[in-house]
Motif scaffolding. Structure first.
Motif, PDB file in Angstrom:
ATOM      1  N   ARG A  14      30.937  16.637  44.166  1.00 30.28           N
ATOM      2  CA  ARG A  14      30.472  17.884  44.748  1.00 30.28           C
ATOM      3  C   ARG A  14      29.085  17.723  45.353  1.00 30.28           C
ATOM      4  N   ARG A  15      28.220  17.053  44.603  1.00 31.54           N
ATOM      5  CA  ARG A  15      26.870  16.841  45.102  1.00 31.54           C
ATOM      6  C   ARG A  15      26.914  15.979  46.368  1.00 31.54           C
ATOM      7  N   MET A  16      27.765  14.932  46.342  1.00 33.63           N
ATOM      8  CA  MET A  16      27.845  14.056  47.517  1.00 33.63           C
ATOM      9  C   MET A  16      28.333  14.803  48.742  1.00 33.63           C
ATOM     10  N   PHE A  17      29.186  15.803  48.495  1.00 36.03           N
ATOM     11  CA  PHE A  17      29.728  16.567  49.608  1.00 36.03           C
ATOM     12  C   PHE A  17      28.621  17.246  50.405  1.00 36.03           C
ATOM     13  N   THR A  18      27.489  17.543  49.744  1.00 38.55           N
ATOM     14  CA  THR A  18      26.404  18.242  50.439  1.00 38.55           C
ATOM     15  C   THR A  18      25.408  17.271  51.084  1.00 38.55           C
ATOM     16  N   THR A  19      25.625  15.986  50.923  1.00 39.92           N
ATOM     17  CA  THR A  19      24.763  14.993  51.556  1.00 39.92           C
ATOM     18  C   THR A  19      25.492  14.402  52.764  1.00 39.92           C
ATOM     19  N   PRO A  20      24.811  13.616  53.578  1.00 38.56           N
ATOM     20  CA  PRO A  20      25.509  13.024  54.731  1.00 38.56           C
ATOM     21  C   PRO A  20      26.627  12.053  54.324  1.00 38.56           C
ATOM     22  N   VAL A  21      26.654  11.672  53.057  1.00 42.65           N
ATOM     23  CA  VAL A  21      27.718  10.766  52.622  1.00 42.65           C
ATOM     24  C   VAL A  21      28.857  11.597  52.065  1.00 42.65           C
ATOM     25  N   THR A  22      30.056  11.361  52.561  1.00 36.60           N
ATOM     26  CA  THR A  22      31.182  12.114  52.032  1.00 36.60           C
ATOM     27  C   THR A  22      31.633  11.468  50.723  1.00 36.60           C
ATOM     28  N   GLU A  46      36.632  18.655  43.657  1.00 38.67           N
ATOM     29  CA  GLU A  46      36.093  19.332  42.469  1.00 38.67           C
ATOM     30  C   GLU A  46      37.200  20.025  41.728  1.00 38.67           C
ATOM     31  N   TYR A  72      33.624  11.481  37.666  1.00 36.26           N
ATOM     32  CA  TYR A  72      32.745  11.867  38.777  1.00 36.26           C
ATOM     33  C   TYR A  72      33.072  13.268  39.267  1.00 36.26           C
ATOM     34  N   ARG A 114      32.063  15.922  36.541  1.00 35.35           N
ATOM     35  CA  ARG A 114      30.628  16.123  36.371  1.00 35.35           C
ATOM     36  C   ARG A 114      29.936  16.563  37.639  1.00 35.35           C
ATOM     37  N   GLY A 115      30.714  16.766  38.696  1.00 34.36           N
ATOM     38  CA  GLY A 115      30.113  17.301  39.916  1.00 34.36           C
ATOM     39  C   GLY A 115      29.428  16.260  40.779  1.00 34.36           C
ATOM     40  N   VAL A 116      29.652  14.974  40.481  1.00 29.87           N
ATOM     41  CA  VAL A 116      29.037  13.926  41.306  1.00 29.87           C
ATOM     42  C   VAL A 116      29.607  13.992  42.730  1.00 29.87           C
TER      43      VAL A 116
END
Lengths: 330, 255
Positions: free
Chosen positions: B99-107, B255, B92, B95-97
């Motif tokens: 990292r992507r979550m970091f930019t959403t309201p879910v940490t 990351e 995860y 593959r940046g999964v």
């Protein structure tokens, strides 16, 4: 549970403000001094060669990186201090952010939709992005273009006020690229402000209202795509194949001509508006026919090359970064 | 200026996150087979071999089945916690999964938590199945159930925090897999898979006691025979949990 308060966006206050951004990774200066503002409803492009600092700049805007110096405000909020609040309002599509191979399209969108208070309709978004017939396909089995569109969908699923899209069409074929461009224009029409990172000229020309060109961590120009192109000096570029041997000095000597590039019998000449006339005159006098003659006005491509190859002597003792100034058509 | 308010996750997000991760694991045959199928089949095969239910002097009067029951449970725990969990998390990250979550309201922390909960859930369910089979269909018995539950949970928690630490210090998924594989054999050796602890020379059993799986097997083993193991074993397990947990939190990168 308090709902996120309505974000102040009154009186033409910029949606994104970056001033004096500076970021180093160890000895390497990634972003030296970057400032720009993005107004509401704009598609703002950040353009620059690879390694120019574009990604670091946008990662700082979305709060993934903590700047060493400088001030960033997004919707009036500080991406570091107010990160929790901003996550709801800013949709982000980053490079190198994949999904698990076995996660299906609908599952991904339903999952990410659940993270937001006011999610968009996942089904509708899937259709709008042309993924309707791929709903139950796992991420690993999607084509590059489909993966990219899904990634854009995930950036939009939370109905953001601002979308940050990094290298959104890299690796897409021309048809898929045009589709994604169409989509981005549509999204802007719904009132979303878009910050777009690209090293792809045509993309910037087609989509962006304004563009900041970044090179070696510095903003070297901010203008509309058309404005940037005209900065290249209203020069014409004349391309032709000489039917007989031709000494290129004959062309270089012309006052109307600024540069001559020769590759075998293929000539590329740039110069002012009278250059074409002068070049043809020389050719006629030497009984040379210009085959496959093409005359182009300077475009963003030329402006970009002119701006980024104008390498300022490094003001800081940072290692010179090697870059390819020309856009990579891929 | 606004205050930074941690926005609580909608419970729907937690539910979907856990459910989605569970589905993904369900689509990974290796996890289902090696993590769940193999230990259960191992127990059945062992139980069906004639004589494995009879007391053996070399094992201090315990039967082969009774001796191997804790080892089978430990095998399953190590497989899921030290091999699969870090591999999932490191992939995860790679593959940046995250990292992507970091930019959403879910940490990304929510994703880690969901995967930990699922791992523990799989371990509890599989152990329950193993225990029911071993005591119902075969002759094993658990004379001190409470001690068994405590020992099992501590062993599972020690393995999971160790797995988190593996994920934290591995920069790539490949590194996590390699480190997990080495730890797998080391931990299982000390748990007595190839040489039961009862047959180990004293010095080797001393080393084994210091490992989370050695202590775990001992604590589970003693619960089967009807008593609480010495506090030392529980203390060693607790120390591993705290130590690995602190280091994992300290070194984990998104990351």
């Amino acid at each position: 549970m308090c709902r996120p308060r309505p974000v102040a966006n009154h009186g033409g206050m910029p949606v994104i403000e970056v001033s004096g951004l500076h970021k180093e990774y160890g000895p390497k200066v990634a972003v030296d001094d970057v400032s720009f503002t993005v107004e509401a409803g704009e598609i703002f492009g950040i353009l620059g060669p690879n390694g120019a600092g574009k990604t670091t700049a946008v990662e700082s805007v979305v709060g993934l990186r903590k700047p060493d110096r400088g001030r960033i405000r997004v919707l009036g909020l500080d991406p570091q201090r107010d990160h929790d609040e901003l996550r709801e309002l800013v949709g982000v599509q980053l490079q190198h952010s994949e999904l698990p191979d076995k996660l299906r399209v609908t599952e991904a969108l339903d999952l990410y939709a659940s993270f937001y208070r006011q999610p968009a309709n996942a089904d509708e978004l899937i259709d709008r992005l042309g993924l309707g017939d791929r709903r139950d396909v796992g991420y690993g089995k999607l084509s590059g273009g489909q993966k990219q569109r899904l990634s854009v969908a995930l950036a939009l699923i939370g109905t953001p006020k601002v979308a940050v899209l990094d290298e959104l069409t890299t690796g897409l074929d021309p048809a898929a690229r045009r589709e994604v461009w169409g989509l981005i224009s549509e999204i802007r029409d719904t009132g979303v402000t878009i910050l777009l990172v690209t090293h792809f000229m045509e993309e910037a020309e087609r989509l962006c209202d304004r563009v900041a060109v970044i090179n070696n961590g510095l903003v070297i120009a901010t203008d509309t795509p058309g404005g940037l192109a005209s900065r290249a000096g209203g020069e014409q570029s004349i391309r032709f194949r000489a039917s007989a041997p031709l000494d290129e000095d004959l062309l270089t000597r012309l006052p109307e001509v600024s540069t001559v590039r020769r590759d075998g019998d293929q000539f590329t000449v740039t110069g002012n508006e009278e250059a074409l006339q002068a070049v043809i005159g020389v050719l006629i006098r030497h009984s040379v026919v210009a085959q496959h003659l093409r005359v182009d006005q300077a475009n963003l491509d030329d402006a970009f090359v002119a701006l980024t190859t104008h390498d300022q002597p490094a003001a800081h003792d940072q290692p010179a970064t090697h870059h390819q100034p020309a856009a990579q058509r891929g | 200026m606004s205050l930074s308010t941690a926005i609580p996750l909608p419970s729907r997000a937690w539910r979907l996150l856990t459910l989605t991760e569970l589905k993904l694991i369900g689509r990974t045959p290796a996890v289902l087979f090696w993590g769940i199928g193999f230990p259960v089949i191992g127990l059945i095969v062992l139980g069906l071999i004639p004589g494995t239910g009879k007391p053996v002097k070399a094992f201090g009067g315990a039967s082969v089945l009774q001796t191997y029951l804790p080892i089978i449970i430990t095998f399953m725990i190590v497989m899921t916690s030290v091999n699969f969990l870090p591999s999932i998390l490191a992939t995860y990250r790679e593959r940046g999964v995250l990292r992507r979550m970091f930019t959403t309201p879910v940490t990304p922390r929510a994703l880690l938590t969901a995967d930990l909960v699922i791992t523990l859930g799989i371990q509890i369910a599989t152990t329950a199945l193993i225990v029911i089979l071993a005591t119902g269909a075969f002759t094993a018995s658990i004379r001190q159930p409470l001690a068994f539950i405590v020992a099992f949970l501590l062993t599972a928690a020690a393995a999971s925090t160790l797995g988190l630490l593996v994920a934290a210090v591995s920069f790539t998924a490949k590194a996590a897999n390699a480190l997990g594989a080495v730890l797998f054999f080391v931990l299982l050796f000390f748990s007595g898979l190839w040489l039961p602890r009862a047959e180990m020379p004293d010095w080797l059993r001393g080393v084994s006691d210091g490992t989370p799986m050695g202590s775990g097997v001992q604590a589970i083993q003693e619960a089967l025979t009807g008593h609480w193991a010495s506090g030392l074993y529980f203390g060693i397990l607790a120390a591993w949990i705290v130590g690995c947990g602190v280091l994992a939190v300290r070194f984990f990168r998104w990351e």
